[in-house]
Design an enzyme around this catalytic site. Structure first.
Site, PDB file in Angstrom:
ATOM      1  N   GLN A   1       0.586  12.228  28.298  1.00  0.00           N
ATOM      2  CA  GLN A   1       1.230  13.225  28.020  1.00  0.00           C
ATOM      3  C   GLN A   1       0.867  14.387  27.143  1.00  0.00           C
ATOM      4  OE1 GLN A   1       5.655  12.287  27.041  1.00  0.00           O
ATOM      5  NE2 GLN A   1       5.742  14.046  25.425  1.00  0.00           N
ATOM      6  N   VAL A   2       1.025  15.878  27.414  1.00  0.00           N
ATOM      7  CA  VAL A   2       0.414  16.754  26.829  1.00  0.00           C
ATOM      8  C   VAL A   2       1.403  17.603  26.214  1.00  0.00           C
ATOM      9  CG1 VAL A   2      -1.356  18.571  26.896  1.00  0.00           C
ATOM     10  CG2 VAL A   2      -1.687  16.710  28.150  1.00  0.00           C
TER      11      VAL A   2
ATOM     12  N   GLU B   1      10.485   6.136  18.042  1.00  0.00           N
ATOM     13  CA  GLU B   1       9.963   7.045  17.165  1.00  0.00           C
ATOM     14  C   GLU B   1      10.476   6.890  15.873  1.00  0.00           C
ATOM     15  OE1 GLU B   1       7.364   9.325  18.047  1.00  0.00           O
ATOM     16  OE2 GLU B   1       7.301   8.364  20.143  1.00  0.00           O
TER      17      GLU B   1
ATOM     18  N   HIS C   1       1.338  10.953  11.233  1.00  0.00           N
ATOM     19  CA  HIS C   1       0.718  12.218  11.477  1.00  0.00           C
ATOM     20  C   HIS C   1       1.739  13.403  11.201  1.00  0.00           C
ATOM     21  CE1 HIS C   1      -0.046  15.809  14.201  1.00  0.00           C
ATOM     22  NE2 HIS C   1      -1.141  15.711  13.597  1.00  0.00           N
TER      23      HIS C   1
ATOM     24  N   LYS D   1      -3.028  10.121  18.893  1.00  0.00           N
ATOM     25  CA  LYS D   1      -2.609  11.611  19.210  1.00  0.00           C
ATOM     26  C   LYS D   1      -4.231  12.399  19.257  1.00  0.00           C
ATOM     27  CE  LYS D   1       1.951  11.882  17.672  1.00  0.00           C
ATOM     28  NZ  LYS D   1       2.917  12.362  16.448  1.00  0.00           N
TER      29      LYS D   1
ATOM     30  N   HIS E   1       5.170  11.564  11.378  1.00  0.00           N
ATOM     31  CA  HIS E   1       5.694  10.749  12.488  1.00  0.00           C
ATOM     32  C   HIS E   1       4.760   9.825  13.021  1.00  0.00           C
ATOM     33  CE1 HIS E   1       7.633  14.938  13.599  1.00  0.00           C
ATOM     34  NE2 HIS E   1       8.633  14.168  12.805  1.00  0.00           N
TER      35      HIS E   1
ATOM     36  N   TYR F   1      -1.267  18.693  21.520  1.00  0.00           N
ATOM     37  CA  TYR F   1      -1.663  17.320  21.172  1.00  0.00           C
ATOM     38  C   TYR F   1      -1.646  16.529  22.669  1.00  0.00           C
ATOM     39  CZ  TYR F   1       2.921  17.388  19.199  1.00  0.00           C
ATOM     40  OH  TYR F   1       4.482  17.527  18.548  1.00  0.00           O
TER      41      TYR F   1
ATOM     42  N   GLU G   1     -15.351  22.491  26.308  1.00  0.00           N
ATOM     43  CA  GLU G   1     -14.808  21.402  26.806  1.00  0.00           C
ATOM     44  C   GLU G   1     -13.989  20.759  25.663  1.00  0.00           C
ATOM     45  OE1 GLU G   1     -17.085  17.438  26.730  1.00  0.00           O
ATOM     46  OE2 GLU G   1     -16.948  17.549  28.629  1.00  0.00           O
TER      47      GLU G   1
ATOM     48  N   ARG H   1     -19.814  36.813  29.938  1.00  0.00           N
ATOM     49  CA  ARG H   1     -18.233  36.766  30.880  1.00  0.00           C
ATOM     50  C   ARG H   1     -17.160  36.238  30.132  1.00  0.00           C
ATOM     51  NH1 ARG H   1     -19.895  32.335  34.958  1.00  0.00           N
ATOM     52  NH2 ARG H   1     -20.917  31.686  33.036  1.00  0.00           N
TER      53      ARG H   1
END
EC number: 5.1.3.13
Length: 200
Positions: free
Chosen positions: A45-46, A140, A116, A70, A60, A129, A26, A21
């Site tokens: 948050q995504v 930030e 990162h 992250k 960052h 992320y 995951e 199929r």
């Protein structure tokens, strides 16, 4: 989950299950992450980015606390993902480690307080992320990804493409002089508080 050379960075490798199929995988397991870290960082948050070859994002980080952990996955294409120890007082201060992400079975976890960055190695590199905190513009910060004091070995033969913000970012020595970098002991104390609570 495998720890990297920079304390607080982990490489996660997951299996996919395929049949006639298609395939099931995951991508993220809070249980696995909790088992490695001792706490669940949570997901607030995504984010999704699509980058053409040469795009260089970072380095960052967000102010601690709460900073922003992250969990980074490249869904298609390829990126060179880099974690940088920007924590003053850390035994590996200014050290970095690069991981090629070109397979959604591999993800990088970057703990709060670390820097990162990544470079797209292909066109249409799609990176997703998950972050432990939402974006907060005033908290930030960035370090210039081409700073010679960091000496990150970006791939030869690829012209870096930076945003104006990243191009104007100071080097790590200037950020340290301004007192804007995370403190190693404060990061450890924050991590202990997360372990005591069991969640971010």
């Amino acid at each position: 989950m495998r720890p990297l050379s920079v304390q607080g960075a982990w490489l996660s490798e997951t299996r996919a299950f395929a049949d006639d199929r298609g395939e099931f995988q995951e991508l993220y397991s809070a249980r696995s992450l909790r088992g490695a870290l001792g706490y669940d960082p949570g997901v607030a948050q995504v984010n999704r980015s699509v980058s053409r070859r040469g795009v260089l994002r970072g380095v960052h980080f967000a102010q601690l606390p709460p900073s922003q952990a992250k969990y980074v996955t490249c869904l298609s294409g390829a990126v060179l993902d880099v974690v940088v120890d920007i924590r003053t007082g850390s035994p590996t201060y200014r050290a970095w480690e690069a991981v090629r992400l070109d397979d959604p079975h591999r993800s990088l976890y970057v703990e709060a307080g670390l820097g990162h960055s990544f470079m797209a190695l292909t066109d249409d590199a799609v990176v997703v992320y998950l972050t432990s905190q939402g974006y907060a513009a005033g908290r930030e910060h960035g370090v210039h990804p081409l700073d010679p004091d960091l000496g990150i070995a970006w791939p030869d033969g690829i012209e870096p493409v930076l945003s104006e913000k990243d191009r104007q970012a100071p080097g790590i020595a200037e950020m340290e002089r301004r007192g804007l970098l995370p403190d190693y002991e404060e990061c450890l104390a924050f991590r202990r508080s997360l372990c005591e609570r069991g969640t971010g």
